[in-house]
Design an enzyme around this catalytic site. Structure first.
Site, PDB file in Angstrom:
ATOM      1  N   GLU A  77       1.115  -1.220  -0.154  1.00 43.76           N
ATOM      2  CA  GLU A  77       0.069  -0.109   0.205  1.00 43.76           C
ATOM      3  C   GLU A  77       0.507   1.147   0.224  1.00 43.76           C
ATOM      4  O   GLU A  77       1.770   0.891   0.872  1.00 43.76           O
ATOM      5  CB  GLU A  77      -0.628   0.210   0.866  1.00 43.76           C
ATOM      6  CG  GLU A  77      -1.834  -0.777   1.541  1.00 43.76           C
ATOM      7  CD  GLU A  77      -2.636  -0.981   2.606  1.00 43.76           C
ATOM      8  OE1 GLU A  77      -2.277  -0.357   3.009  1.00 43.76           O
ATOM      9  OE2 GLU A  77      -3.205  -2.291   2.621  1.00 43.76           O
ATOM     10  N   CYS A  95       3.020  -5.362  16.578  1.00 45.08           N
ATOM     11  CA  CYS A  95       2.254  -4.169  16.758  1.00 45.08           C
ATOM     12  C   CYS A  95       0.782  -4.884  16.983  1.00 45.08           C
ATOM     13  O   CYS A  95       0.124  -5.259  16.035  1.00 45.08           O
ATOM     14  CB  CYS A  95       2.268  -2.915  16.460  1.00 45.08           C
ATOM     15  SG  CYS A  95       3.474  -2.084  16.338  1.00 45.08           S
ATOM     16  N   GLU A 119       8.419  -2.279   8.615  1.00 45.82           N
ATOM     17  CA  GLU A 119       8.844  -1.597   9.463  1.00 45.82           C
ATOM     18  C   GLU A 119      10.595  -1.145   9.052  1.00 45.82           C
ATOM     19  O   GLU A 119      11.414  -2.107   8.656  1.00 45.82           O
ATOM     20  CB  GLU A 119       9.483  -2.260  10.974  1.00 45.82           C
ATOM     21  CG  GLU A 119      11.439  -1.617  11.041  1.00 45.82           C
ATOM     22  CD  GLU A 119      10.382  -0.415  12.512  1.00 45.82           C
ATOM     23  OE1 GLU A 119      11.409   0.050  11.723  1.00 45.82           O
ATOM     24  OE2 GLU A 119      10.021  -0.006  13.052  1.00 45.82           O
ATOM     25  N   CYS A 166      -3.001   0.895   8.534  1.00 41.37           N
ATOM     26  CA  CYS A 166      -2.347   0.668   7.692  1.00 41.37           C
ATOM     27  C   CYS A 166      -2.002  -0.795   7.273  1.00 41.37           C
ATOM     28  O   CYS A 166      -2.076  -1.543   8.408  1.00 41.37           O
ATOM     29  CB  CYS A 166      -0.989   1.299   8.177  1.00 41.37           C
ATOM     30  SG  CYS A 166       0.407   0.228   7.017  1.00 41.37           S
TER      31      CYS A 166
END
Length: 374
Positions: free
Chosen positions: A96, A128, A182, A355
């Protein structure tokens, strides 16, 4: 976790590396500049479009490189003019890229500030608990060429909206590396991509307008501080104490605040630029006044800007955003001590803009269609 394509993307080549490849086949050095000019300035979409190159060279380029390793498969626009681009890579992976438009103060609803948010991995390994990107784990790293390709796809899209002239990437205010993955866990590809993005022979975007976000990989933060181009840094903090942060961000166990914050301060002091602390507000998790006070103290110590982001709901996760009243009360604690703070309002909440969410939704739809055909 890497994907080896049949042909490497041209968008991953630097002027130096492309010049070396061309010299191996006896081409003059200036050909590399011509080729990159076609890619980044004239934005040629085919090898045949590079009309000042000899046909044998164009044939060799076609046999050797992939001109564009990412294909636009879906473009969703929200009511607040946030655009989410879903791109498919050569192995079928989905990533994305987001275009965020927002009005500048004093200019009404003229959406004149534009930011591009890019991804660095397919999925994420950070775990997360509130994030859609990591729900399916990490599939693989993106190559430098796949990272750069996201910016070119944005250019293609903007060019289509203004067909009389090429859109200059410089017309965007910022590029933030805050998409899927990340960034600092894919360090080498990231730095190569940002070098191409910044270079005069590349997309020519100033390093001071590029922000790299991290969940807190301390050794890589210190390594990034030594990079000569001097990119900006944002920290995905999301918890102002170890107790809260560990509940939602496993990375805090390896790099607690006692290790993270000194590294961030060292980065800030070395570059003399304000750090951004990203803080997603999650109802009943990190939105207490105590968390606000702790965050205020951290921001004051680091001379940091705080970006408060109300949580974007993710399908399958129970988290939700606090009420607007609670969001404002949290922000007021910071404002009372003159902390630089932004409380983000709706940005793509109606287009799966959390996200990684659009990618997951599309993959599920593909799986259903595939199962229906068997």
């Amino acid at each position: 976790m890497k994907f080896t394509p049949a042909k490497p993307p041209l968008t991953g080549e630097t002027l130096e590396s492309l010049t070396a490849r061309l010299r191996e086949r006896g081409e003059p050095a200036f050909r590399a500049s011509q080729i990159l000019d076609w890619v980044y300035k004239k934005r040629a979409r085919s090898w045949d479009g590079m009309t000042n190159l000899p046909k044998p060279l164009r044939t060799w380029l076609d046999d050797t490189f992939d001109l564009m390793p990412a294909t636009l498969v879906l473009n969703k626009q929200s009511a607040d003019v946030t655009d989410k681009l879903l791109l498919e890579l050569r192995d079928g992976s989905l990533i994305e890229t987001v275009i965020i438009r927002a009005p500048q103060e004093g200019v009404g609803q003229d959406h004149s500030r534009k930011t591009i948010c890019i991804s660095t991995q397919v999925g994420c390994a950070m775990g997360c608990v509130f994030c859609a990107s990591g729900l399916a784990g990490l599939k693989r790293d993106l190559s430098a060429g796949e990272i750069v390709a996201q910016l070119l796809q944005v250019c293609y899209r903007e060019d289509a909206l203004t067909p009389r002239a090429h859109m200059e990437l410089a017309s965007f205010d910022n590029i933030v590396v805050m998409g899927m993955g990340e960034p600092l866990a894919n360090y080498d590809a990231l730095i190569r991509a940002l070098t191409i993005l910044n270079a005069d022979w590349g997309l020519g975007f100033g390093a001071r307008r590029i922000t790299v976000s991290t969940s807190g990989l301390v050794p890589k933060i210190l390594q990034l501080a030594d990079e000569p181009l001097g990119f900006r840094l944002a920290i995905s903090l999301h918890g102002a104490t170890d107790e809260v942060r560990e509940k939602i961000m496993p990375v805090n166990k390896a790099f607690p605040l006692a290790k993270l914050l000194p590294a961030v301060k060292a980065f800030s002091e070395k570059h003399g630029r304000m750090i951004t602390l990203e803080f997603i507000l999650i109802d009943g998790v990190n939105d207490s006044l105590e968390q606000a006070e702790k965050l205020r103290d951290i921001a004051l110590d680091l001379h940091a800007h705080v970006n408060l982001i109300p949580y974007n709901t993710v399908e399958g996760l129970a988290w939700k955003r606090p009420s607007i009243t609670r969001q404002e009360r949290f922000a007021d604690v910071l404002r009372a001590r003159r902390v630089s703070v932004t409380l983000r309002r709706e940005k793509g909440h109606d287009i799966d803009a959390a996200c990684g969410q659009l990618r997951l939704k599309t993959e599920k739809e593909r799986q259903v269609l595939a199962a229906a055909k068997t």
